[in-house]
Design a protein around this motif. Structure first.
Motif, short mmCIF file in Angstrom:
data_model
loop_
_atom_site.label_atom_id
_atom_site.label_comp_id
_atom_site.label_asym_id
_atom_site.label_seq_id
_atom_site.Cartn_x
_atom_site.Cartn_y
_atom_site.Cartn_z
N ASP A 329 54.46 -23.13 5.67
CA ASP A 329 54.58 -21.97 4.78
C ASP A 329 53.43 -20.98 4.91
O ASP A 329 53.66 -19.78 4.97
CB ASP A 329 54.67 -22.46 3.32
CG ASP A 329 54.95 -21.35 2.34
OD1 ASP A 329 55.88 -20.56 2.59
OD2 ASP A 329 54.26 -21.27 1.32
N ASN A 330 52.17 -21.45 4.97
CA ASN A 330 51.03 -20.53 4.84
C ASN A 330 50.04 -20.53 6.01
O ASN A 330 48.98 -19.92 5.92
CB ASN A 330 50.28 -20.83 3.53
CG ASN A 330 49.78 -22.26 3.46
OD1 ASN A 330 49.82 -23.00 4.44
ND2 ASN A 330 49.29 -22.65 2.30
N LEU A 331 50.34 -21.24 7.09
CA LEU A 331 49.50 -21.35 8.30
C LEU A 331 48.23 -22.15 8.09
O LEU A 331 47.39 -22.24 9.00
CB LEU A 331 49.14 -19.96 8.87
CG LEU A 331 50.30 -19.01 9.21
CD1 LEU A 331 49.78 -17.80 9.97
CD2 LEU A 331 51.37 -19.68 10.02
N LEU A 332 48.08 -22.80 6.93
CA LEU A 332 46.93 -23.70 6.70
C LEU A 332 47.28 -25.14 7.09
O LEU A 332 46.46 -26.04 6.97
CB LEU A 332 46.52 -23.68 5.22
CG LEU A 332 45.89 -22.39 4.67
CD1 LEU A 332 45.84 -22.45 3.15
CD2 LEU A 332 44.50 -22.18 5.24
N GLU A 333 48.50 -25.33 7.57
CA GLU A 333 49.06 -26.68 7.73
C GLU A 333 48.24 -27.58 8.66
O GLU A 333 47.98 -28.74 8.34
CB GLU A 333 50.51 -26.61 8.24
CG GLU A 333 51.50 -26.16 7.21
CD GLU A 333 51.57 -24.65 7.04
OE1 GLU A 333 52.15 -24.18 6.05
OE2 GLU A 333 51.03 -23.94 7.92
N ILE A 334 47.83 -27.07 9.82
CA ILE A 334 47.13 -27.92 10.80
C ILE A 334 45.77 -28.38 10.25
O ILE A 334 45.40 -29.55 10.37
CB ILE A 334 46.98 -27.20 12.15
CG1 ILE A 334 48.37 -27.03 12.79
CG2 ILE A 334 46.06 -27.96 13.10
CD1 ILE A 334 48.41 -26.16 14.01
N SER A 335 45.05 -27.46 9.62
CA SER A 335 43.73 -27.80 9.04
C SER A 335 43.88 -28.82 7.91
O SER A 335 43.11 -29.79 7.83
CB SER A 335 43.03 -26.55 8.52
OG SER A 335 42.84 -25.61 9.54
#
Length: 467
Positions: A329-335
């Motif tokens: 959803d927000n591109l924070l997923e990998i971190s």
């Protein structure tokens, strides 16, 4: 071990819809961060309704943002766009007198080819207030990219750093010190000079964080003799950092690839490709990378990280062995996935709307190392995931938690899968050593709720009612 652990990154790309918020929602946190700014969203009534509901701020509260509502006359080119925007900007100047007005272009301005970039310089000269144009429209992959667009536009407005003048001042200072070297103060001056000579090049950090979190990261850097020259965005538009070919820049969020590109190509800055400071492991790796670029040896960083992990023990006991599924959803997923793997969780899948592999290269590498150290396989990364296929996979896997957009939270809860809104991680304070606790607070809330319901015997009561 009989089962072979996959250490390689597995990327997949589906053709699903980008079920995400609109990027104009970036106004929600940016207008609070840049205190002397005013955001003018140029769009339709739909954009206005979205902002009204998403931001939860009523018009009578007089927030530092407004809607320039496009009507049929604007879309059919019967009205003069320039005169209408001029009237609104003059009203904003009279009522609020901001240091900068930021025009946020929407889908409609793209479709009708409204020349915001052409009008802004002329109007800026006329009203005497800087106007920055950012096309943070719904044609992006994720809502967080709205901030990326705004920061990329603001990077062009940062002053040029003049190193020749700075060198002249240093030379003049050293000449004055040599003239008065016979005085008792001369020795002290020499020690100051030697310290100054070891000073690293200017460092600018980019990414919008609450002032307290930005101060924490600056102080953590200072502990390692790293001086942060400025932030993009600054708390005030008038305090934007100076940029140039000898300035180093480093990002704090994974969704700022456009800003990074602008800083490198347009402003000739040197980008430090580091993992992102989310979780104790990410924060340590972020600081270590910056220190290595400036040839500075870290001090006590390992002990600092160990202490934070000790403080998180009560949360770690709760999440260890639990499984999580990122819908994207927000591109924070990998971190976030990397941090939760380090906490002992099992990550089945990392869905992400868009992945810039160059900008997130260091984060991906740290994720690989984390999986290797935890002796688990690297979860597969699915770009532009198809939500229908994801739900089928979740039915088979039955994760303990799904981190998802708001659209899918209630349907998944109805199917017995615990959910957490991914948008909450965007608004929460998750960066740095001390805020790792806040990440786990969000992650464990649904799990703790279930434990409390079980203790009350609520789950057994529901089962009996179903029978």
């Amino acid at each position: 071990m009989s089962n072979k652990i996959s250490e390689t990154l597995t990327f997949e790309c589906e053709t699903g819809n980008y079920h995400t918020f609109c990027p104009i929602s970036c106004v929600a946190w940016l207008y609070q961060k840049i205190e002397d700014s005013f955001f003018l969203v140029v769009g339709t009534k739909t954009c206005g309704y979205f902002l009204q509901n998403a931001l939860g701020v009523m018009i009578f509260a007089e927030p530092r943002y407004a809607m320039a509502e496009l009507e049929e006359g604007d879309i059919s080119a019967q009205l003069n766009d320039y005169e209408e925007l001029k009237r609104l900007c003059l009203q904003i100047k009279k009522d609020r007198n901001p240091s900068v007005i930021i025009w946020i272009g929407t889908c409609t301005t793209e479709i009708i080819k409204m020349d915001l970039e052409g009008m802004a310089p002329k109007l800026e000269a006329e009203i005497g207030i800087p106007i920055v144009v950012a096309r943070a429209n719904g044609l992006d992959y994720a809502f967080t990219q709205g901030e990326d667009t705004v920061l990329a536009a603001m990077a062009h407005r940062c002053p040029e750093r003049n190193f020749l003048i700075e060198k002249k001042v240093i030379i003049q200072d050293s000449n004055i010190q040599n003239l008065f070297s016979f005085l008792p103060l001369g020795k002290k001056k020499k020690t100051i000079k030697s310290v100054e000579s070891k000073k690293h090049p200017p460092l600018v950090l980019f990414g919008s964080l609450p002032s307290t979190v930005a101060s924490q990261l600056s102080s953590e850097s200072k502990r390692q003799s790293i001086q942060v020259s400025g932030w993009l965005p600054a708390q005030r538009y008038t305090d934007l950092p100076s940029l140039g070919d000898q300035v180093y820049v480093c990002g704090v969020n994974p969704f700022l690839s456009r800003t990074a590109t602008t800083l490198m190509r347009r402003r000739k800055c040197k980008l430090i490709g580091a993992p992102f400071p989310i979780g104790p492991d990410g924060t340590r790796a972020w600081i270590e990378k910056i220190c290595s670029v400036f040839s500075i040896k870290t001090k006590g960083l390992e002990k600092r990280e160990e202490q934070i992990w000790k403080n998180l023990k009560d949360y770690l006991d709760l999440v260890r062995g639990k499984s999580v599924f990122f819908m994207g959803d927000n591109l924070l997923e990998i971190s976030l996935a990397r941090f939760l793997i380090r906490c002992g969780m099992i990550v089945y899948e990392i869905g992400i709307p868009y992945l810039d592999k160059r900008y997130q290269a260091a984060e991906l590498l740290l994720s690989q190392k984390t999986c290797k150290s935890m002796c688990i396989s690297m979860p597969r990364i699915v770009e532009k995931p198809d939500n229908y296929n994801q739900i089928q996979r979740m039915r088979e896997l039955q994760p303990d938690l799904a981190i998802t957009g708001m659209a899918h939270a209630n349907p998944l809860e109805a199917r017995g899968i615990n959910t957490k809104w991914s948008v909450e991680f965007t608004f929460a304070q998750i960066h740095g050593f001390t805020n790792a606790r806040d990440v786990l607070e969000l992650v464990t809330r649904p799990l703790r709720r279930n434990n409390n319901l079980e203790n009350l015997g609520w789950n057994n009561l529901i089962k009996q009612e179903k029978k």
